[in-house]
Design a protein around this motif. Structure first.
Motif, PDB file in Angstrom:
ATOM      1  N   MET A  86     -11.437   1.563  11.542  1.00 56.56           N
ATOM      2  CA  MET A  86     -10.763   2.853  11.427  1.00 56.56           C
ATOM      3  C   MET A  86     -10.743   3.328   9.986  1.00 56.56           C
ATOM      4  N   GLY A  87     -10.805   4.603   9.799  1.00 52.46           N
ATOM      5  CA  GLY A  87     -10.786   5.124   8.442  1.00 52.46           C
ATOM      6  C   GLY A  87     -10.376   6.567   8.440  1.00 52.46           C
ATOM      7  N   ILE A  88     -10.696   7.218   7.367  1.00 56.43           N
ATOM      8  CA  ILE A  88     -10.252   8.589   7.171  1.00 56.43           C
ATOM      9  C   ILE A  88     -10.826   9.517   8.248  1.00 56.43           C
ATOM     10  N   GLU A  89     -12.035   9.173   8.784  1.00 61.03           N
ATOM     11  CA  GLU A  89     -12.665  10.013   9.815  1.00 61.03           C
ATOM     12  C   GLU A  89     -11.782  10.133  11.060  1.00 61.03           C
ATOM     13  N   ASP A  90     -11.130   9.008  11.456  1.00 62.38           N
ATOM     14  CA  ASP A  90     -10.269   9.034  12.646  1.00 62.38           C
ATOM     15  C   ASP A  90      -9.019   9.889  12.439  1.00 62.38           C
ATOM     16  N   LEU A  91      -8.716  10.139  11.174  1.00 67.33           N
ATOM     17  CA  LEU A  91      -7.507  10.911  10.885  1.00 67.33           C
ATOM     18  C   LEU A  91      -7.805  12.403  10.788  1.00 67.33           C
ATOM     19  N   LYS A  92      -9.100  12.724  10.627  1.00 73.01           N
ATOM     20  CA  LYS A  92      -9.484  14.115  10.335  1.00 73.01           C
ATOM     21  C   LYS A  92      -9.209  15.078  11.483  1.00 73.01           C
ATOM     22  N   ASN A  93      -9.297  14.556  12.715  1.00 72.63           N
ATOM     23  CA  ASN A  93      -9.094  15.477  13.838  1.00 72.63           C
ATOM     24  C   ASN A  93      -7.662  15.490  14.348  1.00 72.63           C
ATOM     25  N   LYS A  94      -6.751  15.021  13.514  1.00 67.15           N
ATOM     26  CA  LYS A  94      -5.346  15.020  13.935  1.00 67.15           C
ATOM     27  C   LYS A  94      -4.511  15.884  13.003  1.00 67.15           C
ATOM     28  N   LYS A  95      -3.574  16.603  13.583  1.00 67.20           N
ATOM     29  CA  LYS A  95      -2.594  17.311  12.752  1.00 67.20           C
ATOM     30  C   LYS A  95      -1.479  16.314  12.446  1.00 67.20           C
ATOM     31  N   ILE A  96      -1.242  16.098  11.163  1.00 68.09           N
ATOM     32  CA  ILE A  96      -0.276  15.078  10.731  1.00 68.09           C
ATOM     33  C   ILE A  96       1.036  15.738  10.315  1.00 68.09           C
ATOM     34  N   ALA A  97       2.141  15.222  10.816  1.00 70.17           N
ATOM     35  CA  ALA A  97       3.456  15.700  10.360  1.00 70.17           C
ATOM     36  C   ALA A  97       4.032  14.661   9.410  1.00 70.17           C
ATOM     37  N   VAL A  98       4.338  15.068   8.188  1.00 74.63           N
ATOM     38  CA  VAL A  98       5.044  14.169   7.278  1.00 74.63           C
ATOM     39  C   VAL A  98       6.530  14.470   7.447  1.00 74.63           C
ATOM     40  N   LEU A  99       7.262  13.501   7.995  1.00 76.26           N
ATOM     41  CA  LEU A  99       8.685  13.704   8.266  1.00 76.26           C
ATOM     42  C   LEU A  99       9.499  13.173   7.092  1.00 76.26           C
ATOM     43  N   CYS A 100      10.370  14.007   6.562  1.00 77.03           N
ATOM     44  CA  CYS A 100      11.163  13.559   5.414  1.00 77.03           C
ATOM     45  C   CYS A 100      12.518  14.244   5.396  1.00 77.03           C
ATOM     46  N   GLY A 101      13.318  13.890   4.392  1.00 76.46           N
ATOM     47  CA  GLY A 101      14.653  14.485   4.248  1.00 76.46           C
ATOM     48  C   GLY A 101      15.632  13.813   5.183  1.00 76.46           C
ATOM     49  N   GLY A 102      15.992  14.526   6.249  1.00 75.64           N
ATOM     50  CA  GLY A 102      16.927  13.949   7.203  1.00 75.64           C
ATOM     51  C   GLY A 102      18.360  13.987   6.697  1.00 75.64           C
ATOM     52  N   ILE A 103      19.186  13.145   7.309  1.00 77.35           N
ATOM     53  CA  ILE A 103      20.626  13.276   7.045  1.00 77.35           C
ATOM     54  C   ILE A 103      21.210  12.020   6.402  1.00 77.35           C
ATOM     55  N   SER A 104      20.388  11.066   6.007  1.00 78.10           N
ATOM     56  CA  SER A 104      20.945   9.820   5.492  1.00 78.10           C
ATOM     57  C   SER A 104      21.346   9.960   4.025  1.00 78.10           C
ATOM     58  N   GLY A 105      22.015   8.939   3.524  1.00 78.37           N
ATOM     59  CA  GLY A 105      22.407   8.896   2.122  1.00 78.37           C
ATOM     60  C   GLY A 105      21.206   8.891   1.186  1.00 78.37           C
ATOM     61  N   GLU A 106      20.031   8.592   1.741  1.00 86.94           N
ATOM     62  CA  GLU A 106      18.815   8.533   0.929  1.00 86.94           C
ATOM     63  C   GLU A 106      17.951   9.781   1.103  1.00 86.94           C
ATOM     64  N   ARG A 107      18.596  10.873   1.539  1.00 89.56           N
ATOM     65  CA  ARG A 107      17.875  12.128   1.788  1.00 89.56           C
ATOM     66  C   ARG A 107      17.032  12.583   0.587  1.00 89.56           C
ATOM     67  N   GLU A 108      17.640  12.561  -0.596  1.00 93.84           N
ATOM     68  CA  GLU A 108      16.953  13.096  -1.781  1.00 93.84           C
ATOM     69  C   GLU A 108      15.681  12.299  -2.095  1.00 93.84           C
ATOM     70  N   VAL A 109      15.789  10.980  -2.008  1.00 97.04           N
ATOM     71  CA  VAL A 109      14.630  10.125  -2.267  1.00 97.04           C
ATOM     72  C   VAL A 109      13.546  10.398  -1.231  1.00 97.04           C
ATOM     73  N   SER A 110      13.986  10.543   0.020  1.00102.91           N
ATOM     74  CA  SER A 110      13.037  10.795   1.105  1.00102.91           C
ATOM     75  C   SER A 110      12.296  12.114   0.902  1.00102.91           C
ATOM     76  N   LEU A 111      12.994  13.135   0.433  1.00101.21           N
ATOM     77  CA  LEU A 111      12.327  14.427   0.188  1.00101.21           C
ATOM     78  C   LEU A 111      11.226  14.253  -0.856  1.00101.21           C
ATOM     79  N   ARG A 112      11.519  13.437  -1.866  1.00100.76           N
ATOM     80  CA  ARG A 112      10.514  13.206  -2.918  1.00100.76           C
ATOM     81  C   ARG A 112       9.348  12.376  -2.396  1.00100.76           C
ATOM     82  N   SER A 113       9.654  11.318  -1.641  1.00 93.99           N
ATOM     83  CA  SER A 113       8.587  10.498  -1.045  1.00 93.99           C
ATOM     84  C   SER A 113       7.702  11.363  -0.156  1.00 93.99           C
ATOM     85  N   GLY A 114       8.347  12.158   0.692  1.00 93.13           N
ATOM     86  CA  GLY A 114       7.618  12.974   1.661  1.00 93.13           C
ATOM     87  C   GLY A 114       6.689  13.965   0.990  1.00 93.13           C
TER      88      GLY A 114
END
Ligand SMILES: Nc1ncnc2c1ncn2[C@@H]1O[C@H](COP(=O)(O)OP(=O)(O)O)[C@@H](O)[C@H]1O
Ligand SMILES: [Mg+2]
Length: 313
Positions: free
Chosen positions: A1-29
């Motif tokens: 598997m490699g980047i080719e298998d990922l090319k035909n997919k729409k990817i959602a990067v999920l971040c933020g949320g409601i936890s105490g680590e929201r700010e870090v998650s926004l930056r990671s995302g």
């Protein structure tokens, strides 16, 4: 598997949320999203604080890259939701996420596999705190550590050097987090090891030693530039170094992690690595440990992101 298998997919990067680590998650995302897009893949960045399920449907998401930390992101909740929605997702599945987020559950698993972890006592929030603290004082020498069972980023972690504030600290922690435990303080070298891979094909990345300038590796030391000295690879004796890497793999496997995770340990003066924390979705900011560990192994940030995405396939 490699980047080719990922090319035909729409990817959602999920971040933020409601936890105490929201700010870090926004930056990671955001950082992960930028990397994905720069590599020619099709992605959207979604803050899960909003009503995001319609957004997943609207974009016909084929792969979710979970960059959430803490509650609902790292604890199996969003993983379960994605299972139900039939959307493949990065990293650990429901059970490993739930186990990894709960420090007492993780420790029980490690103990059962003879993986060294600091001694501990779980606090019963429905029993007298005074009585429990009296019992603890007879069992544990000071210093000791008061910790919430299900937090991250050192939130709520308190190190006590004497019994003066024990009852108050535990009471405050129970009020704030409900589930709290007491852990034996391990004095030694603080290290963290990234593990990547799936099944039996697991690899421990170079050992990162953390020397916080504050009393311990608290929230500030973690997220303020210059507050911690990072040494990679850690200057441990060769045998200890490989024991630390092997222990990280053992701890990862025992929990049943998948794809990637970071295991925190303290190596005592005998060279024993005590595992105290499994991070099933470690930070992915420019200052984060996992990208630094990958880098030190010759793996770029972008390559690491692809490895993480592949864990969903
Ligand atoms: N048993 C312990 N002995 C000494 N220091 C500890 C111990 N447990 C935690 N710490 C310190 O507190 C920090 C945060 O604790 P950790 O268990 O990693 O929780 P989290 O990172 O999920 O908040 C550690 O990086 C370390 O600096
Ligand atoms: Mg930690």
């Amino acid at each position: 598997m490699g980047i080719e298998d990922l090319k035909n997919k729409k990817i959602a990067v999920l971040c933020g949320g409601i936890s105490g680590e929201r700010e870090v998650s926004l930056r990671s995302g955001k950082r992960v999203f930028d990397s994905i897009v720069s590599q020619g893949l099709n992605a959207v960045l979604i803050d899960t604080k909003e009503d995001f399920i319609p957004v997943l449907r609207q974009h016909k998401i084929g792969l979710a890259c979970i960059m959430l930390h803490g509650t609902y992101g790292e604890d199996g909740a969003i993983q379960g939701l994605l299972e139900v929605l039939g959307i493949p997702y990065t990293g650990s599945k429901v059970l490993a996420s739930a186990l990894g987020m709960n420090k007492v559950a993780s420790k029980r698993v490690w103990e059962s596999q003879n993986i060294p972890t600091p001694k501990y006592i779980a606090i019963d929030p429905f029993e007298s705190i005074e009585k429990q603290c009296d019992r603890i004082k007879n069992i544990f020498p000071f210093p000791l550590v008061v910790k919430p069972v299900s937090e991250g980023s050192s939130l709520g972690v308190t190190i006590l050097t004497n019994d003066k504030d024990l009852v108050k600290t535990v009471k405050d922690a129970v009020e704030k987090f409900r589930d709290v435990f007491i852990e034996e303080f391990i004095s030694g070298v603080q290290v963290t090891v990234g593990v990547i891979g799936t099944g039996n094909d697991l690899k421990a990345l170079p050992v990162l030693e953390l020397r916080p300038k504050s009393e311990f590796y608290d929230y500030n030391a973690k997220y303020t530039k210059g507050m911690t000295q990072f040494i990679i690879p850690a200057g441990l004796p060769k045998l200890v170094y490989s024991k630390v890497q092997q222990t990280a793999i053992d701890a990862f496997k025992a929990i049943g992690c998948h794809g990637f995770a970071r295991i925190d340990m303290i190596v005592d003066s005998d060279g024993t690595p005590y595992v105290h924390d499994a991070n099933t979705i470690p930070g992915m900011t420019d200052l984060s440990d996992l990208p630094a560990q990958a880098q030190s192994d010759g793996m770029s940030y972008d390559e690491l992101v692809i490895r993480i995405l592949e864990s969903a396939l």
